[in-house]
Design a protein around this motif. Sequence first.
Motif, PDB file in Angstrom:
ATOM      1  N   GLN A  52       0.814  -1.208   0.000  1.00 28.98           N
ATOM      2  CA  GLN A  52       0.000   0.000   0.000  1.00 28.98           C
ATOM      3  C   GLN A  52       0.851   1.264   0.000  1.00 28.98           C
ATOM      4  O   GLN A  52       0.463   2.272  -0.588  1.00 28.98           O
ATOM      5  CB  GLN A  52      -0.959   0.001   1.189  1.00 28.98           C
ATOM      6  N   ASP A  53       2.008   1.224   0.646  1.00 26.10           N
ATOM      7  CA  ASP A  53       2.888   2.389   0.704  1.00 26.10           C
ATOM      8  C   ASP A  53       3.901   2.434  -0.431  1.00 26.10           C
ATOM      9  O   ASP A  53       4.328   3.519  -0.845  1.00 26.10           O
ATOM     10  CB  ASP A  53       3.650   2.423   2.042  1.00 26.10           C
ATOM     11  N   SER A  59       2.356   2.643  -6.376  1.00 27.89           N
ATOM     12  CA  SER A  59       1.330   3.647  -6.698  1.00 27.89           C
ATOM     13  C   SER A  59       1.083   3.638  -8.204  1.00 27.89           C
ATOM     14  O   SER A  59       1.701   2.865  -8.938  1.00 27.89           O
ATOM     15  CB  SER A  59       1.774   5.041  -6.229  1.00 27.89           C
ATOM     16  N   ASP A  60       0.206   4.511  -8.654  1.00 23.46           N
ATOM     17  CA  ASP A  60      -0.103   4.669 -10.078  1.00 23.46           C
ATOM     18  C   ASP A  60      -0.378   3.332 -10.762  1.00 23.46           C
ATOM     19  O   ASP A  60       0.201   3.009 -11.809  1.00 23.46           O
ATOM     20  CB  ASP A  60       1.027   5.403 -10.809  1.00 23.46           C
ATOM     21  N   THR A  75      -6.226   1.084  -6.292  1.00 23.43           N
ATOM     22  CA  THR A  75      -5.569   1.018  -4.988  1.00 23.43           C
ATOM     23  C   THR A  75      -5.432  -0.431  -4.546  1.00 23.43           C
ATOM     24  O   THR A  75      -6.025  -1.337  -5.132  1.00 23.43           O
ATOM     25  CB  THR A  75      -6.364   1.807  -3.926  1.00 23.43           C
TER      26      THR A  75
END
Length: 194
Positions: A72-73, A76-77, A92
Amino acid sequence: ELAGNISSSTFDVVAASNIAALDLDVTTVPSSDVEVGETIKLADFELSETNDNEDVVVKSITLKLAGSMDHQDDLSDIVITVDGKEVATGLTINDDEEIVADLDYTIAADENADFVVTALVVGGINETVSATLTEVFAVGAETGISATVAGVPYVTATSRTIEGAEINVSFDKSDIDEARVNAEEVSVWSLTLS
């Protein structure tokens, strides 16, 4: 004692011989090192409608992520393309470490489509990431009956190690000099990069 009429709905029989079916053909993303800032493939697969009975609508796909990184951290994208065109962006990762994409993408009868799932690596140095396609939910465009999908689950990306460099920054104001009028070379704080 009960009194009254009992009635029921009439059920129609659905012929199951004309439903859509999908075959999965995966190009497994090989194990290799990747760097922070690099866009990586999490999945690269083809879905083919094989029964030639009706078009099939891919409603959703689910990828399960594994490895030591904090998905999750550190990712991205997330983007899904089909035959080179973006069909889902801004995806996500849920608390179960899954990417669940609602698509509503139609594959014509006896045709195929190439799906690619990518993500930008933004952290996780010395950590690993891998992915498994765990579900493809699809229905026949005419019948609305769930299409069979052969080959799921399937590991789509083997373990990959994230490389990069980390910079640690510390700010220290404990060695502040007393600032006075007309003082020269007064230390007001220290910044350390390592």
